[in-house]
Scaffold this motif. Structure first.
Motif, PDB file in Angstrom:
ATOM      1  N   ASN A 178       0.822  -1.218   0.000  1.00  0.00           N
ATOM      2  CA  ASN A 178       0.000   0.000   0.000  1.00  0.00           C
ATOM      3  C   ASN A 178       0.855   1.267   0.000  1.00  0.00           C
ATOM      4  O   ASN A 178       1.795   1.392   0.783  1.00  0.00           O
ATOM      5  N   LYS A 179       0.502   2.179  -0.893  1.00  0.00           N
ATOM      6  CA  LYS A 179       1.320   3.390  -1.022  1.00  0.00           C
ATOM      7  C   LYS A 179       0.942   4.447   0.017  1.00  0.00           C
ATOM      8  O   LYS A 179       1.742   5.304   0.372  1.00  0.00           O
ATOM      9  N   GLU A 180      -0.287   4.357   0.499  1.00  0.00           N
ATOM     10  CA  GLU A 180      -0.802   5.373   1.406  1.00  0.00           C
ATOM     11  C   GLU A 180      -0.544   5.042   2.888  1.00  0.00           C
ATOM     12  O   GLU A 180      -0.386   5.927   3.717  1.00  0.00           O
ATOM     13  N   PHE A 181      -0.562   3.731   3.192  1.00  0.00           N
ATOM     14  CA  PHE A 181      -0.453   3.284   4.580  1.00  0.00           C
ATOM     15  C   PHE A 181       0.758   2.383   4.769  1.00  0.00           C
ATOM     16  O   PHE A 181       1.121   1.630   3.868  1.00  0.00           O
ATOM     17  N   LYS A 182       1.363   2.465   5.965  1.00  0.00           N
ATOM     18  CA  LYS A 182       2.371   1.462   6.302  1.00  0.00           C
ATOM     19  C   LYS A 182       1.758   0.557   7.386  1.00  0.00           C
ATOM     20  O   LYS A 182       0.964   1.021   8.221  1.00  0.00           O
ATOM     21  N   THR A 183       2.126  -0.728   7.342  1.00  0.00           N
ATOM     22  CA  THR A 183       1.483  -1.685   8.237  1.00  0.00           C
ATOM     23  C   THR A 183       2.501  -2.501   9.024  1.00  0.00           C
ATOM     24  O   THR A 183       3.492  -2.967   8.468  1.00  0.00           O
ATOM     25  N   GLU A 184       2.199  -2.633  10.306  1.00  0.00           N
ATOM     26  CA  GLU A 184       3.013  -3.479  11.177  1.00  0.00           C
ATOM     27  C   GLU A 184       2.178  -4.732  11.484  1.00  0.00           C
ATOM     28  O   GLU A 184       0.990  -4.618  11.801  1.00  0.00           O
ATOM     29  N   PHE A 185       2.794  -5.899  11.335  1.00  0.00           N
ATOM     30  CA  PHE A 185       2.076  -7.155  11.607  1.00  0.00           C
ATOM     31  C   PHE A 185       2.571  -7.722  12.928  1.00  0.00           C
ATOM     32  O   PHE A 185       3.781  -7.812  13.150  1.00  0.00           O
ATOM     33  N   LYS A 186       1.636  -8.081  13.798  1.00  0.00           N
ATOM     34  CA  LYS A 186       2.043  -8.602  15.105  1.00  0.00           C
ATOM     35  C   LYS A 186       1.478 -10.005  15.325  1.00  0.00           C
ATOM     36  O   LYS A 186       0.311 -10.257  15.025  1.00  0.00           O
ATOM     37  N   ASP A 187       2.328 -10.882  15.874  1.00  0.00           N
ATOM     38  CA  ASP A 187       1.902 -12.262  16.173  1.00  0.00           C
ATOM     39  C   ASP A 187       1.154 -12.293  17.500  1.00  0.00           C
ATOM     40  O   ASP A 187       1.557 -13.004  18.425  1.00  0.00           O
ATOM     41  N   ILE A 188       0.121 -11.525  17.585  1.00  0.00           N
ATOM     42  CA  ILE A 188      -0.631 -11.451  18.838  1.00  0.00           C
ATOM     43  C   ILE A 188      -2.008 -12.045  18.579  1.00  0.00           C
ATOM     44  O   ILE A 188      -2.615 -11.760  17.537  1.00  0.00           O
TER      45      ILE A 188
END
Ligand code: SAM
Length: 198
Positions: A178-188
């Motif tokens: 995504n060009k507009e948003f940055k995303t962090e993925f969490k193993d929660i």
């Protein structure tokens, strides 16, 4: 008004008995801590179920307001009952509708929480991102989908399930590129994605 802890306990029992999917303990704990840490005051939730996550997020502070959308009538009615029991009816606005058919919302939200039909995640994201307040986040649950997303496709027997898993992978790719948003993925819990504007 009944004690919130008792109502939350009853909701968990109801969810278990009636096969209503609600957030995992780990997931909800992350979400409520996120609300507290980031001073979240307004939340849009896609997928109310019986109001479990909405009530717990509303419990993080007396000035949190939530709009939450549910398309299943039985769950929506159960959520109304639960919200009344804890006395949060002034702060939790329940909408009975398919989220993709909701016309216009009049607010911006510090947090948009996507927890509805997993195959529709891209549509929910694209439709509701305009309602995000500056510095707000979009959080999506079930990025692992009970561990199935990390399994080899050939090991998933059901065709429907394979398609669903493919859709969740598509959503993950959509977030990553995504060009507009940055995303962090969490193993929660069942896997959480936190997307913020770049
Ligand atoms: N957030 C809830 C919690 O943790 O307490 C659980 C939500 S449950 C995982 C997902 C809910 O989303 C279901 O009750 C389902 O009926 C609802 N749902 C699925 N697709 C929807 C849509 N397009 N619009 C509104 N609700 C939807």
């Amino acid at each position: 008004m009944v004690n919130t802890t008792d109502v939350v306990k009853q909701m968990k029992e109801y969810a278990e008995e009636n096969n209503v999917p609600i957030m995992s303990d780990e997931g909800i704990s992350y979400l409520t801590n996120y609300c507290i840490k980031n001073h979240v005051k307004s939340i849009l939730e896609i997928g109310t179920a019986i109001g479990y996550s909405a009530i717990l997020m509303a419990s993080t502070s007396e000035d949190v307001e939530i709009t939450t959308i549910e398309r299943d009538e039985k769950r929506y009615l159960e959520a109304i009952k639960n919200v009344k029991k804890v006395g949060f009816e002034d702060r939790i606005d329940l909408i009975y509708k398919d989220a993709l058919e909701v016309k216009k919302l009049n607010k911006k939200y510090d947090l948009i929480f996507i927890d509805a039909a997993k195959a529709q995640n891209i549509k929910f994201f694209e439709k509701f991102k305009v309602y995000l307040a500056p510095n707000g986040s979009i959080i999506t649950d079930n990025m692992h989908f009970h561990g199935l997303v990390d399994q080899e496709e050939k090991n998933i027997e059901s065709r429907n399930l394979r398609q669903l898993v493919r859709k969740i992978k598509d959503y993950k790719n959509f977030l990553v590129s995504n060009k507009e948003f940055k995303t962090e993925f969490k193993d929660i819990g069942d896997g959480i994605a936190i997307s913020t504007k770049k």
